[in-house]
Design an enzyme around this catalytic site. Sequence first.
Site, PDB file in Angstrom:
ATOM      1  CB  SER A 142      36.124  47.023  54.764  1.00 28.65           C
ATOM      2  OG  SER A 142      36.222  46.139  55.971  1.00 28.65           O
ATOM      3  CE1 TYR A 155      40.525  44.373  53.091  1.00 32.58           C
ATOM      4  CE2 TYR A 155      39.546  44.515  54.812  1.00 32.58           C
ATOM      5  CZ  TYR A 155      39.327  44.308  53.605  1.00 32.58           C
ATOM      6  OH  TYR A 155      38.229  43.991  53.191  1.00 32.58           O
TER       7      TYR A 155
HETATM    8  N1  LIG Z   1      33.712  39.391  53.302  1.00 32.36           N
HETATM    9  C1  LIG Z   1      33.878  40.019  54.020  1.00 32.36           C
HETATM   10  O1  LIG Z   1      33.736  39.947  55.305  1.00 32.36           O
HETATM   11  C2  LIG Z   1      34.226  41.696  53.640  1.00 32.36           C
HETATM   12  C3  LIG Z   1      34.018  42.679  54.568  1.00 32.36           C
HETATM   13  C4  LIG Z   1      34.390  43.841  54.108  1.00 32.36           C
HETATM   14  C5  LIG Z   1      34.484  44.204  53.007  1.00 32.36           C
HETATM   15  N2  LIG Z   1      34.831  43.281  51.966  1.00 32.36           N
HETATM   16  C6  LIG Z   1      35.123  43.466  50.404  1.00 32.36           C
HETATM   17  O2  LIG Z   1      34.391  42.991  49.635  1.00 32.36           O
HETATM   18  C7  LIG Z   1      34.799  42.819  48.379  1.00 32.36           C
HETATM   19  C8  LIG Z   1      34.666  41.303  47.809  1.00 32.36           C
HETATM   20  O3  LIG Z   1      35.001  40.243  48.598  1.00 32.36           O
HETATM   21  P1  LIG Z   1      34.410  39.053  49.236  1.00 32.36           P
HETATM   22  O4  LIG Z   1      34.543  39.206  50.415  1.00 32.36           O
HETATM   23  O5  LIG Z   1      33.343  38.923  48.063  1.00 32.36           O
HETATM   24  O6  LIG Z   1      35.795  38.091  48.897  1.00 32.36           O
HETATM   25  P2  LIG Z   1      35.970  36.882  47.708  1.00 32.36           P
HETATM   26  O7  LIG Z   1      34.815  36.003  47.527  1.00 32.36           O
HETATM   27  O8  LIG Z   1      37.537  36.654  47.963  1.00 32.36           O
HETATM   28  O9  LIG Z   1      36.057  37.838  46.275  1.00 32.36           O
HETATM   29  C9  LIG Z   1      36.891  38.632  45.905  1.00 32.36           C
HETATM   30  C10 LIG Z   1      37.022  39.000  44.661  1.00 32.36           C
HETATM   31  O10 LIG Z   1      37.830  39.861  44.000  1.00 32.36           O
HETATM   32  C11 LIG Z   1      38.346  39.358  42.854  1.00 32.36           C
HETATM   33  N3  LIG Z   1      39.807  39.670  42.885  1.00 32.36           N
HETATM   34  C12 LIG Z   1      40.870  39.589  43.734  1.00 32.36           C
HETATM   35  N4  LIG Z   1      42.067  39.992  43.054  1.00 32.36           N
HETATM   36  C13 LIG Z   1      41.728  40.589  41.838  1.00 32.36           C
HETATM   37  C14 LIG Z   1      42.489  41.144  40.868  1.00 32.36           C
HETATM   38  N5  LIG Z   1      43.686  41.547  40.725  1.00 32.36           N
HETATM   39  N6  LIG Z   1      41.836  41.430  39.540  1.00 32.36           N
HETATM   40  C15 LIG Z   1      40.438  41.239  39.601  1.00 32.36           C
HETATM   41  N7  LIG Z   1      39.580  40.739  40.402  1.00 32.36           N
HETATM   42  C16 LIG Z   1      40.293  40.454  41.715  1.00 32.36           C
HETATM   43  C17 LIG Z   1      38.326  37.718  43.106  1.00 32.36           C
HETATM   44  O11 LIG Z   1      38.374  37.107  41.838  1.00 32.36           O
HETATM   45  P3  LIG Z   1      39.641  36.660  41.046  1.00 32.36           P
HETATM   46  O12 LIG Z   1      40.206  36.081  42.197  1.00 32.36           O
HETATM   47  O13 LIG Z   1      38.893  35.512  40.149  1.00 32.36           O
HETATM   48  O14 LIG Z   1      40.281  37.517  40.344  1.00 32.36           O
HETATM   49  C18 LIG Z   1      36.985  37.526  43.737  1.00 32.36           C
HETATM   50  O15 LIG Z   1      35.966  37.890  42.723  1.00 32.36           O
HETATM   51  C19 LIG Z   1      36.470  42.850  48.632  1.00 32.36           C
HETATM   52  O16 LIG Z   1      36.683  44.329  48.208  1.00 32.36           O
HETATM   53  C20 LIG Z   1      36.521  42.895  50.110  1.00 32.36           C
HETATM   54  O17 LIG Z   1      37.703  43.611  50.492  1.00 32.36           O
HETATM   55  C21 LIG Z   1      34.515  41.863  52.365  1.00 32.36           C
END
Ligand SMILES: NC(=O)c1ccc[n+]([C@@H]2O[C@H](COP(=O)([O-])OP(=O)(O)OC[C@H]3O[C@@H](n4cnc5c(N)ncnc54)[C@H](OP(=O)(O)O)[C@@H]3O)[C@@H](O)[C@H]2O)c1
Length: 246
Positions: A142, A155
């Site tokens: 991130s 985080y």
């Molecule tokens: N969106 C942003 O602005 C942003 C910015 C920087 C970095 N990120 C990073 O991008 C990555 C993806 O996030 P996203 O933004 O796409 O959010 P999201 O839509 O909430 O996706 C998060 C994913 O992680 C999975 N997850 C959470 N806990 C888990 C566990 N214990 N075991 C297995 N899977 C788990 C969730 O699946 P289930 O709940 O079905 O398990 C979901 O598929 C994350 O690492 C996040 O920190 C996001």
Amino acid sequence: MSGLDGKIVAITGASSGIGAATATELAARGAAVVLGARRTDRLEELVARIREKGGRAEMLAVDVTRRADLVDLVELAVDRFGRLDVLVSNAGIARTAPVASLDLDDWDAMIDVNVRGVLHGIAAALPVFRSQGRGHFVTTISTSGLKIVPSQAVYAGTKNAVRTLLEALRQESTDGVLRTTSVSPGFVRTELVDYVEDPEQREQIQQRMAELGISPDAVARAIAFAIEQPDDVEIGDITIRPTRQN
Ligand SMILES: NC(=O)c1ccc[n+]([C@@H]2O[C@H](COP(=O)([O-])OP(=O)(O)OC[C@H]3O[C@@H](n4cnc5c(N)ncnc54)[C@H](OP(=O)(O)O)[C@@H]3O)[C@@H](O)[C@H]2O)c1
């Protein structure tokens, strides 16, 4: 080997957001994807959509906090497709709040998913990558770890722990077998902040994400770019944020 066609890619956190977009992008470009997350209903729908378009996809219920689940995910790829080329460790959670809130359960949860979850993936895939003589670790970290701001201390700390880990792994693996890529997204429109506890804080971030956030497809394309390079080319770090993000 270069390009995406024929690559075998396992993705954690594939049930929504960046993980689901990455699965869709890679499968459309000829990769076979092996998808893990806890919400299997979402994974089933995604696998069906990919297969309807002629793509190759498998799925498994995976909780990245459980070591054995990552071993099973890697094994599924190898059993079904004969090898694993790439592990995209993308599962992550954000429970943002000031440190003074002392939300210890949230701290534990972020450490367990964002740090231990990635370590479990490395532990499961590394022996397979070494025995194959090739393999690629991609992680979603991130910009929170690049621009430090209030309320994201733990985080951002978890994300920078993974940044450090991948760089050390890279330095330990200069024999040409492993590639490592850290992808640092800024605001991306996903479900990530829907679980922030404090309603005021949650609404604030959701609003900012809605105003500023880019499509998860943009991150998916960046991940595809890193994967499609020839084996002797490593894209180490990618920062991808909305043009208007400060
Ligand atoms: N969106 C942003 O602005 C942003 C910015 C920087 C970095 N990120 C990073 O991008 C990555 C993806 O996030 P996203 O933004 O796409 O959010 P999201 O839509 O909430 O996706 C998060 C994913 O992680 C999975 N997850 C959470 N806990 C888990 C566990 N214990 N075991 C297995 N899977 C788990 C969730 O699946 P289930 O709940 O079905 O398990 C979901 O598929 C994350 O690492 C996040 O920190 C996001």
